[in-house]
Every structure is written in structure tokens, then in C-alpha cells.
Design an enzyme around this catalytic site. Structure first.
Site, PDB file in Angstrom:
ATOM      1  N   CYS A 318       0.830  -1.213   0.000  1.00 20.37           N
ATOM      2  CA  CYS A 318       0.000   0.000   0.000  1.00 20.37           C
ATOM      3  C   CYS A 318       0.862   1.259   0.000  1.00 20.37           C
ATOM      4  CB  CYS A 318      -0.903  -0.010   1.231  1.00 20.37           C
ATOM      5  SG  CYS A 318      -1.996   1.405   1.365  1.00 20.37           S
ATOM      6  N   ARG A 417     -13.160   0.307  -4.616  1.00 13.82           N
ATOM      7  CA  ARG A 417     -12.536   0.395  -3.296  1.00 13.82           C
ATOM      8  C   ARG A 417     -11.881   1.755  -3.103  1.00 13.82           C
ATOM      9  NH1 ARG A 417      -7.886  -0.867   0.005  1.00 13.82           N
ATOM     10  NH2 ARG A 417      -8.412  -2.356   1.642  1.00 13.82           N
TER      11      ARG A 417
END
Length: 500
Positions: A318, A417
Site C-alpha cells: 500500500c 474500493r
């Protein structure tokens, strides 16, 4: 503007100070079980897991095979939602077709296929045996079995048919669908079988029972199953098409849902939670997140979340912190959310489990997270390395890797998302695309991770996760502490630790 009077700290910045180890502190006495969904204080959670490890809601991690394997170990898997509703529902249904010990046959082939085709199929799946059915489907008419022991690529013509080398059904020991698992296991040992096909009177293949599953059950003992002894399965959802996706997932048999988002402190998650509770009641547990502070925890708890994920920007794949500047060190986030969880439980009598999602680069980070109070942990990179993950095994400069990408990467294109205002596409990436070193089978590494967690808890004088949290003594780590452990030394060659 408000500036918090703290330093944002990671799990890597703490060590545990040992407590007294008593006679009761033995590996056999350590209970790692954890609640998965909300429950009243003093009562058991409707769903508990024996091993507090769950798979990340990612296309590079979640699959029926991973979910089944994890359930066998006592953990829990979530099928990812970055795919059409029908495809995700089919994956959920695939898992629910498995009873503990009775497998849905996932390697199947027609008798007219070539030996080269079955060899490629077995190699790609890293298996050594396939069921032969008339139509090559898991529930076609059972015709036999073919394994890597039935032919050799250098001895036999790979253009020959599977039928020419398979073990025909009439020569095999098979079982009736009414058989119990204990009887099936007895037949496996009595007849020295690796596979026991379960075949209906019509000749249709119902399922298979594997010798190795018996050994797995003896190793892990507490599989994650429902009242019908089917494996439990979770499913990720988003805040866009949830009114169409969620009913389909429930019909397919999903045991638990989870809203998957990099930032869960939103009215959109509240709306999704209220939809589920209004339409399906408490019979459909649903988790929410991700959050990094007590405010967000309480907001989602009041909205009906059955568990709440903690962590923004701490995952290995991430880059949300780099791109958007939001997040918090995982240790700091857990400390804040755990305090709010416990305060909420004291005020309302309702305990809402929290899930540590991100910031877990080694097994000892897991121990720190449990000491800080998380109930279970969600892992992406950890599971992506294994044979059971759905990605390709590739060789780079002579070393084996598994492909791994974040849901915020262009490869995943998970716009639902990461809503960035684009028209169903990502304007910028919040995840990367790469590789992780291949680590072999999930079963071996989970066994090692469990052993490490138990050893840590024993050193801290605890035999349950709750006692571990309540009794843990932690100390921040200085830069000099790091330097003390990094003295240069030439190590002897030895097998690498798959838990790292």
C-alpha cells in the site's frame, strides 16, 4: 486544525518484556482462539476461529483454494469482490460445497484429453492426481483417476489419451455419499489409499476424501466450519453495488461479509451497514473499516459493524500514505482503537472485535499486535507467498516468486474500493504491483507461526489472547537497540525461515 500530542509508532518500535512463566504455560495449554464477530460481554461470539489469522480481501490472495486451506488450519478467508457479482458468488458457493474432510474435486479432466494436457494441469496446480469424468467437470460421471505415478513424460507419448493410462473406476475403491468422515478415513487407511472418490448411485462424482486432509486435521484439530460441517467463508463487498452484490453472496452461502475500503470512516459505510442490518438482521455479520482512531471505531460500531479493521497505509503493498498523506502508525492506531473498543464494551455490554490489517512484516509483529489488544489479524503478503494463493509462480534471476499486487494498483483497477472521482477507473494508484518470495505450502508456515506465537505468549506468562493483552508489558525500542542486533556476522547457509 488539531495536532495530536504523540509520535505515530509502528509495531516494529516495541518489544515485549517477559512475565513470569508458570507451570501452566506450555504450548499445549495455549489457546489462540478469537471472536470473529460482535457479542454480548460474558457470552461467546457466534463465530470463533481457532487460529486468529484471516486472508486479505485481495485478488492476489483470496481464492476458494486459499479459503479452504485456511479454514482447515482454523483460520478464515475472505473472497475478494473486485470481480463480477456472479463470479464472486460462484467462488463462495465453491467453498460451501466442501464439508470438512469431503473436498469438491478441483482437478478434473476428460478421458479423451491427452497425457500432455493432464501433465500441464497437474503441474500448474502443483498436484499429483486428477479425477477423470465424462465431461471433465467436478460432478460428471466418474470414470477413474490418473496420477503422476501412472505415466512419465519421457516414457509415454504425451499425445496418448488419459484413458490409456488412467486407473478405471471399476478397479478403484469408492464410497457412497452417505458415508461418514470417520468411516471414509478408515477406508483410506484400510485400503492404503491417497484418494477416496465419493460416487452417487448414478455414477456422478460427489466429492473426494484425501489422506493428507486426515493428517491436517490431526495437526490443526479445529477447522473453521458451520453447523453442517461445511467450511466457513467470508466475502468482501463495496459501498457501490452492495444492494445487488450482498443478496447474491448470502444466497451463495457467505458466512461473514466485510466492507473493503482503505478509509472506512464514511457515511457510505454507515449506509451499507444499515442496509444489511435492515434487510437481513443479525443473521448476516458484516465487518467494516479501515480506521485508525477511536472516533471512527465508535461511528462504525454504532452503525452496526460486527468487527472493525484497523490500519491505513501500513500494508507492504500500500502507498496510500505516500499518495494522500493519510494514515497512522499501526501500533498507535491499535492503542487508540483498542481503548475505544473496551470503553464501548463497558458502556454498552457489546464487545466488537477488532482486526489488525497492515504493518505486519514478521511473525513477532503479530505478537506485538495481539499484546496491544487486536483480536485477529488480516494478512496479504504473508498468504500471497504460498502455493495456495491464486497468482502465478514465476522465476526471477533463478529465484522463485509469486506475483503480488495491491488493490489500489492499476493492475487490480479496483475503482470501487478507491473512489477517486473517476468514471470507473483509477486516477492515481494507491498500491503497487510486484513479487514476493515463494514460501511453499501454507500449512507448513502457519504451523511455524502458531508455534512462535505460543512461545512468545508463554514467555509473557499467558495462555489466552485476552490474558496476553491484559498482562503484556511493552517497551519502546530505541535506535541503539536496533544497532545492537545488527552486528555483522557471516552466517552459515541454512534453510530460510518461511515465517519471515
Amino acid at each position: 486544525m488539531k495536532i495530536l500530542d504523540e509520535t505515530s509508532r509502528t509495531l516494529n518500535e516495541y518489544l515485549l518484556v517477559p512475565n513470569l512463566t508458570t507451570e501452566d504455560c506450555t504450548p499445549g495449554n495455549v489457546d489462540l482462539s478469537a471472536p470473529l464477530v460482535r457479542h454480548r460481554l460474558g457470552e461467546q461470539s457466534p463465530i470463533r476461529i481457532a487460529v486468529p489469522l484471516v486472508s486479505a480481501i485481495m485478488g492476489a490472495v483470496s481464492s476458494p483454494r486459499m479459503t479452504i486451506s485456511l479454514a482447515q488450519c482454523g483460520g478464515f478467508g475472505f473472497i475478494h469482490h473486485n470481480q463480477p457479482i456472479t463470479a464472486q458468488a460462484e467462488m463462495v458457493s465453491n467453498v460451501k460445497q466442501h464439508k470438512a474432510g469431503f473436498r469438491h474435486s478441483d482437478i478434473n479432466i476428460k478421458p479423451t484429453a491427452t497425457l500432455g494436457e493432464v501433465a500441464g494441469l497437474l503441474q500448474a496446480a502443483e498436484r499429483d492426481i486428477a479425477a477423470v469424468t465424462d465431461d471433465g467437470t467436478p460432478h460428471g460421471t466418474f470414470l477413474g483417476l490418473i496420477s503422476t505415478r501412472d505415466f512419465h513424460p519421457k516414457r509415454h507419448d504425451l499425445n496418448d489419451s488419459v484413458e490409456s493410462r488412467m486407473q478405471p473406476a471399476k478397479s478403484l475403491v469408492v464410497a457412497d455419499p452417505s458415508i461418514s468422515l470417520s468411516h471414509a478415513n478408515a477406508m483410506i487407511w484400510d485400503h492404503r489409499l491417497d484418494v477416496l472418490p465419493v460416487v452417487a448411485d448414478t455414477g456422478r462424482l460427489e466429492s473426494i476424501v484425501l489422506r493428507r486432509d486426515y493428517e491436517l486435521h490431526k495437526t490443526f484439530r479445529n477447522e473453521t466450519i458451520d453447523s453442517d460441517k461445511r467450511f466457513r467463508v467470508g466475502a468482501g463487498v463495496n459501498t457501490h453495488d452492495y444492494q445487488e452484490r450482498i443478496p447474491a453472496l448470502i444466497r451463495a452461502g457467505a458466512d461473514v461479509l466485510c466492507i473493503d475500503s482503505s478509509d472506512g470512516y464514511s457515511v457510505w459505510q454507515r449506509n451499507t451497514l444499515q442496509y444489511v442490518k435492515g434487510e437481513f438482521g443479525d443473521q448476516t455479520p458484516i465487518g467494516a473499516g479501515n480506521v485508525v482512531d477511536g472516533r471512527a471505531f465508535r461511528y462504525l460500531a454504532d452503525a452496526g459493524a460486527d468487527f472493525i479493521k484497523v490500519g491505513i497505509g501500513g500494508g507492504s503493498i500500500c502507498i496510500t500514505r505516500d499518495q494522500k498523506g493519510i494514515g497512522r502508525g499501526q501500533a498507535s492506531a491499535l492503542i487508540d482503537v483498542v481503548a475505544e473498543r473496551d470503553a464501548y464494551a463497558k458502556e454498552t455490554g457489546i464487545y466488537i472485535p477488532i482486526c489488525c490489517d497492515g504493518g505486519l512484516l514478521s511473525d513477532y509483529h503479530m505478537a506485538i499486535a495481539f499484546a496491544l489488544g487486536t483480536d485477529f489479524i488480516m494478512l496479504g503478503r504473508y498468504f500471497a507467498r504460498f502455493t495456495e494463493s491464486p497468482t502465478k509462480l514465476v522465476r526471477v534471476n533463478g529465484q522463485l516468486f509469486k506475483e503480488y499486487w495491491g488493490e489500489g494498483s492499476q493492475r487490480a483497477r479496483n475503482w470501487s474500493r478507491y473512489d477517486q472521482g473517476g468514471e470507473q477507473h483509477l486516477v492515481f494508484e494507491e498500491g503497487v504491483d510486484g513479487y514476493v518470495p515463494y514460501a511453499g505450502s501454507l500449512y507448513d508456515t502457519v504451523t511455524m507461526t502458531i508455534a512462535k506465537l505460543k512461545a512468545t505468549m508463554i514467555s509473557c506468562g499467558s495462555t489466552t489472547l485476552r490474558a496476553f493483552h491484559e498482562n503484556a508489558v511493552l517497551v519502546p525500542v530505541s535506535h541503539q537497540s536496533y544497532l545492537q542486533n545488527t552486528a555483522e556476522i557471516q552466517l552459515r547457509d541454512r534453510p530460510s525461515d518461511p515465517g519471515q
